[in-house]
Design a protein around this motif. Structure first.
Motif, PDB file in Angstrom:
ATOM      1  N   CYS A  88       1.005  -1.176  -0.184  1.00 51.25           N
ATOM      2  CA  CYS A  88       0.091  -0.109  -0.048  1.00 51.25           C
ATOM      3  C   CYS A  88       0.869   1.303   0.080  1.00 51.25           C
ATOM      4  N   VAL A  89       0.649   2.163  -0.654  1.00 55.58           N
ATOM      5  CA  VAL A  89       1.300   3.388  -0.974  1.00 55.58           C
ATOM      6  C   VAL A  89       0.764   4.609  -0.472  1.00 55.58           C
ATOM      7  N   PRO A 110      -4.567  10.468  -6.871  1.00 59.30           N
ATOM      8  CA  PRO A 110      -4.423   9.414  -7.840  1.00 59.30           C
ATOM      9  C   PRO A 110      -3.209   9.496  -8.666  1.00 59.30           C
ATOM     10  N   ALA A 111      -2.858  10.631  -9.029  1.00 58.42           N
ATOM     11  CA  ALA A 111      -1.593  11.200  -9.866  1.00 58.42           C
ATOM     12  C   ALA A 111      -0.340  10.993  -9.038  1.00 58.42           C
ATOM     13  N   GLU A 112      -0.559  11.414  -7.857  1.00 57.98           N
ATOM     14  CA  GLU A 112       0.738  11.438  -6.779  1.00 57.98           C
ATOM     15  C   GLU A 112       0.889   9.812  -6.410  1.00 57.98           C
ATOM     16  N   ALA A 113      -0.183   8.936  -6.266  1.00 56.32           N
ATOM     17  CA  ALA A 113      -0.076   7.559  -5.959  1.00 56.32           C
ATOM     18  C   ALA A 113       0.643   6.861  -7.131  1.00 56.32           C
ATOM     19  N   ASP A 137      -8.013   7.632 -14.990  1.00 53.76           N
ATOM     20  CA  ASP A 137      -7.195   8.571 -15.693  1.00 53.76           C
ATOM     21  C   ASP A 137      -5.842   8.910 -15.345  1.00 53.76           C
ATOM     22  N   ALA A 138      -5.438   8.578 -14.129  1.00 55.01           N
ATOM     23  CA  ALA A 138      -4.171   8.723 -13.767  1.00 55.01           C
ATOM     24  C   ALA A 138      -3.280   7.526 -14.012  1.00 55.01           C
ATOM     25  N   GLY A 139      -3.843   6.332 -14.472  1.00 59.53           N
ATOM     26  CA  GLY A 139      -3.128   5.191 -14.886  1.00 59.53           C
ATOM     27  C   GLY A 139      -3.316   4.042 -13.689  1.00 59.53           C
TER      28      GLY A 139
END
Length: 346
Positions: free
Chosen positions: A45-46, A65-68, A100-102
């Motif tokens: 888990c991040v 989400p982008a940071e994760a 959207d963030a992958g």
């Protein structure tokens, strides 16, 4: 012998590490998937993601989400296990943002991700996967009631969401540390994510509940233990059917009663009083002896997370003396938990 679930060949290939989604949850008990993964699979888990109104936290970093994704996350796991297993309308935008963030989206809820048009469209547009894990295997048989080889322990409860999974995991760890051949058998979404395999018991058609439990814990060598995660409570007006099917099908040699001493009513059904530990012991023996006449109670697991250490220790000692059984908090561990383990193995 049947091939047991949870072996390497049957493990789920979930995209890891995870970003844990808390939604707008205000009751910690309904975020048990997120807490379970944070406590038992922290290396996978991040961080966590919450939306407006959320008042709970696993203690992991709050990330977008982008940071994760930048931190290495490959999927967003819905960490909420609410009543009815629904996906809230207010969550949709965050789930789409994750794709959207992958990030793939992983869910163990009853409502399928693929039933929500906005998520289907986002998946097609981004190429990210929608992964539902609450899907039973095909061709589950009805129960036979045949006594199987090997030894089994089932955690049962006075209510939902009070420590059955944590107790089974802690006992499994204790057994392995003692050199005992043992497997943790997951029966719910969080346990399956932790173990990488299992049986989503509450997604099984009721006629096949006991058969699914037999399938989950097949014949084994005489010295092998299966530590089976319990579900619900046989006293719960909504979920007793799952609990009873699991009890009959797992045929436990030993059961441990899990209880939160700070509760007085059933979670989410406050008009119903919580049963006593003694009531659960008596009814579990009465019903469980149908498929295993030798069933016995190995002790009691208390969730004392809302108590200070001294108060928790005094309460468990007093209850142990009153019940004539070991009473321990598996998260606190210590001599009381060692006594519980030894009584189970006696």
């Amino acid at each position: 012998m049947n091939a047991p679930l949870g072996r390497l060949a049957d493990r789920l290939a979930l995209p890891q590490p995870y970003l844990l989604f808390l939604g707008d949850t205000t009751e910690a008990s309904y975020a048990k998937t997120a807490f379970g993964l944070a406590d038992w699979a922290a290396d996978r888990c991040v961080g966590e993601l919450a939306i407006g109104g959320c008042t709970v936290s696993t203690g992991l970093p709050r990330l977008s989400p982008a940071e994760a994704r930048a931190a290495g996350a490959r999927s967003l796991v819905i960490g909420v296990a609410n009543q009815g297993g629904i996906i809230g309308e207010s969550w949709i935008a965050a789930l789409v943002e994750a794709m959207d963030a992958g990030l793939d989206v992983v869910s163990g809820l009853h409502v399928r991700l693929g039933s929500i048009p906005a998520l289907i469209e986002a998946s097609r547009r981004t190429g990210q996967r929608l992964i539902d894990i609450r899907t039973p295997p095909p061709a589950i048989p009805i129960a036979s009631g045949r006594k199987r080889s090997g030894k089994r322990l089932l955690t049962v409860g006075t209510d939902c969401a009070l420590g059955k999974k944590y107790t089974a995991l802690a006992l499994h760890r204790a057994f392995v540390e003692r050199g005992i051949d043992a497997d943790f058998r997951a029966t719910g979404q969080t346990g399956i994510m932790i173990a990488g395999g299992g049986m989503p018991m509450d997604a099984v058609v009721s006629d096949f509940e006991a058969g699914a439990a037999e399938m989950l814990s097949p014949d084994a060598t005489d010295d092998h233990w299966d530590l089976i995660e319990g579900q619900g409570s046989i006293f719960n007006p909504a979920y007793a059917a799952v609990s009873l099917g699991l009890l009959h099908g797992s045929q436990p040699d030993v059961f441990v009663v899990c209880h939160d001493p700070s509760r007085t009513v059933i979670l989410g059904m406050e008009s119903f009083e919580l049963p006593s530990v003694e009531e659960v012991i008596d009814l579990t023996i009465q019903l469980g002896s149908r498929t295993n006449p030798a069933i016995r109670c190995g002790g009691v697991s208390f969730n004392t997370s809302s108590y200070e250490a001294d108060a928790a220790e005094a309460l468990m000692a007093a209850e142990s003396e009153r019940l004539g059984l070991p009473v321990a908090d598996p998260i606190r561990g210590g001599a009381a938990f060692d006594a519980l383990v030894e009584n189970i193995l006696a």
